[in-house]
Design an enzyme around this catalytic site. Structure first.
Site, PDB file in Angstrom:
ATOM      1  N   GLU A 152      11.814  -0.970   5.672  1.00 59.37           N
ATOM      2  CA  GLU A 152      13.142  -1.050   5.041  1.00 59.37           C
ATOM      3  C   GLU A 152      13.140  -2.128   3.971  1.00 59.37           C
ATOM      4  OE1 GLU A 152      15.983  -1.692   8.150  1.00 59.37           O
ATOM      5  OE2 GLU A 152      16.243   0.447   8.518  1.00 59.37           O
ATOM      6  N   LYS A 196       9.336  20.670  -6.400  1.00 59.46           N
ATOM      7  CA  LYS A 196       9.532  21.950  -7.097  1.00 59.46           C
ATOM      8  C   LYS A 196       8.459  22.069  -8.184  1.00 59.46           C
ATOM      9  CE  LYS A 196      14.352  22.076  -5.635  1.00 59.46           C
ATOM     10  NZ  LYS A 196      15.781  22.058  -6.014  1.00 59.46           N
TER      11      LYS A 196
HETATM   12  C1  LIG Z   1      16.903  21.604  -5.333  1.00 58.73           C
HETATM   13  C2  LIG Z   1      18.006  20.886  -6.035  1.00 58.73           C
HETATM   14  C3  LIG Z   1      18.596  19.719  -5.513  1.00 58.73           C
HETATM   15  C4  LIG Z   1      18.371  19.242  -4.107  1.00 58.73           C
HETATM   16  O1  LIG Z   1      17.108  19.023  -3.687  1.00 58.73           O
HETATM   17  P1  LIG Z   1      16.786  18.960  -2.115  1.00 58.73           P
HETATM   18  O2  LIG Z   1      15.457  18.295  -2.066  1.00 58.73           O
HETATM   19  O3  LIG Z   1      16.824  20.339  -1.605  1.00 58.73           O
HETATM   20  O4  LIG Z   1      17.852  18.097  -1.483  1.00 58.73           O
HETATM   21  C5  LIG Z   1      19.520  19.039  -6.285  1.00 58.73           C
HETATM   22  N1  LIG Z   1      19.856  19.479  -7.512  1.00 58.73           N
HETATM   23  C6  LIG Z   1      19.343  20.604  -8.029  1.00 58.73           C
HETATM   24  C7  LIG Z   1      19.763  21.032  -9.394  1.00 58.73           C
HETATM   25  C8  LIG Z   1      18.411  21.353  -7.307  1.00 58.73           C
HETATM   26  O5  LIG Z   1      17.935  22.489  -7.822  1.00 58.73           O
END
Ligand SMILES: *Cc1c(COP(=O)(O)O)cnc(C)c1O
Length: 429
Positions: free
Chosen positions: A58, A238
């Site tokens: 932390e 992503k």
């Molecule tokens: C995927 C996404 C998020 C959230 O990401 P997570 O890791 O699923 O919490 C936030 N904003 C946008 C535009 C996204 O496409």
């Protein structure tokens, strides 16, 4: 079952080992077209599975609430240095557990409860954290939503693109403290410049949520928001192709507030094993090969779009500039819903997700749209030709959706294609 990278790892839990093997089989014998997914490299997987999961840390490098963090401090510092270098940013926070956490931390850092945020409409491409009634964000802040222009069938003047007149009018009317650019189901380039101009006209801060396109930005295949936005949030899993997680970069003046909003504002101990994996991914994304990868992702997506259009699918906004396509299924088959299409394609070995399209007459659970993306299978080595083949598989499966044999035949051909494009082939050899 085929050999998987998991074989050496899980030796004493048969049930989980068996489930992981099953998903290994799914990931390597079916086509992955979910626009928000990718195949992380073996190095990213190894760091994610490392002993750093054992450590409590932390705080931030040099300011921890626990002992024994000398090595972890170096790991997190390296991740932060690589990230600021990758995007040319002043400051980085690599602790958010996911993209949603990153967004909420920014709202928490820059706003008071009840302040107004202008963000993209959910049913036109925005994310849950952009003010969905189902998201905690809508309980703490007041959201006003902009949308896209009406549908156009004139190829010279595509519709369904961000309506900057609407953004400007709403900004002047509601005087938001924060404007959010960025989307989760939007196939076109998002130009940060007009967002900056509008934010300046009304004295708002600008956050660019680059969850989807962060990898494309890093690879030079999407306009760079960093010089224009006060804060940029993103996910690392992503198009950036790292471990599942989030991150924030910002101007120096917001560094302290952002850091305090992530910890202790929102989270407890950071996931240092994941932060090590983020560092690996940031290094990978800084290589020339990653830039070539992102160019191929976009080229594949354009070819995929042309092939799907020639099969009779309408592309929302008329095409794509990035790694994703939003398909309007109604032109292909007026009866076909997004929900049914997703289920049929699953049976044919093609993994997609249903999605609302702008002005969708069907509910968010049923939908008239389907979202597909090229980031994952491009990592596996697929090129334009393979995506053209996948487009024909999709059309065949959906045309013969009540015919089990036809779906099994497509699934068989999909598996044969995937056998030539195993993302971990170097890993298993
Ligand atoms: C995927 C996404 C998020 C959230 O990401 P997570 O890791 O699923 O919490 C936030 N904003 C946008 C535009 C996204 O496409």
């Amino acid at each position: 079952m085929s050999t998987s990278p998991l074989d050496a790892w899980i030796t004493d839990d048969d049930e989980i080992a068996s489930l992981l093997h099953q998903d290994w089989d799914r990931q390597t014998t079916t086509v992955q077209l979910i626009a928000s997914e990718n195949f992380a490299s073996p190095s990213v997987l190894a760091a994610t599975g490392s002993i750093l999961t054992n450590k409590y840390s932390e705080g931030y490098p040099g300011r921890r609430y626990y002992g024994g963090n000398q090595v972890v401090d170096e790991v997190e510092d390296l991740a932060r240095r690589r990230l600021t270098a990758l995007f040319g940013a002043d400051h980085a926070n690599v602790q958010p557990h996911c993209g949603a956490n990153a967004n909420v931390a920014v709202y928490e850092a820059l706003l008071n409860a009840g302040d107004t945020i202008l963000a993209m409409r959910l049913d036109q491409g925005g994310h849950l954290t952009h003010g969905s009634p189902a998201s905690i964000t809508s309980k703490f802040w007041k959201f006003v939503s902009y949308g896209v222009t009406p549908r156009s069938d004139d190829p010279e003047k595509p519709g369904e693109i961000i309506d900057f007149d609407n953004v400007r009018a709403l900004a002047h009317e509601h005087r938001p403290k924060l404007i959010v650019a960025g989307a989760t189901a939007y196939a076109r380039e998002i130009d940060p410049v007009p967002f900056r101009e509008i934010a300046d006209e009304v004295g708002a801060l600008l956050m660019f949520d680059s969850a989807h396109v962060a990898g494309l930005i890093a690879g030079g295949s999407h306009p760079d928001p960093v010089p224009y936005a006060d804060v940029v949030t993103f996910t690392t899993h992503k198009t950036l192709r790292g471990p599942r997680g989030g991150a924030i970069i910002c101007r120096e003046e917001f560094a302290k507030k952002i850091d305090s909003a992530v910890f202790p504002g929102q989270q407890g101990g950071p996931l240092e094993h994941v932060i090590a994996a983020k560092a690996v991914a940031f290094k990978e994304a800084s290589q020339p090969s990653f830039s070539i990868y992102t160019q191929q992702v976009v080229a594949n997506c354009k070819a995929f779009g042309r092939a799907l259009a020639s099969e009779g699918f309408r592309l929302v906004s008329g095409g794509t500039d990035n790694h994703m396509l939003l398909l309007d299924l109604r032109d292909f088959d007026a009866e076909l819903t997004g929900k049914v299409a997703q289920e049929v394609l699953d049976r044919a070995g093609i993994t997609t997700n249903r999605n609302t399209i702008p002005d969708d007459p069907r509910s968010a659970f049923i939908t008239s749209g389907l979202r597909v993306g090229t980031a994952a299978e491009t990592t596996a080595g697929m090129k334009e030709k393979e995506f053209e083949t996948i487009a024909s598989f999709m059309a065949r499966a959906l045309r013969h959706r009540d015919d089990d044999l036809a779906l099994a035949a497509v699934r068989h051909e999909v598996a044969a294609l995937c056998a030539d494009f195993n993302p971990y082939s170097n890993f298993t050899k």
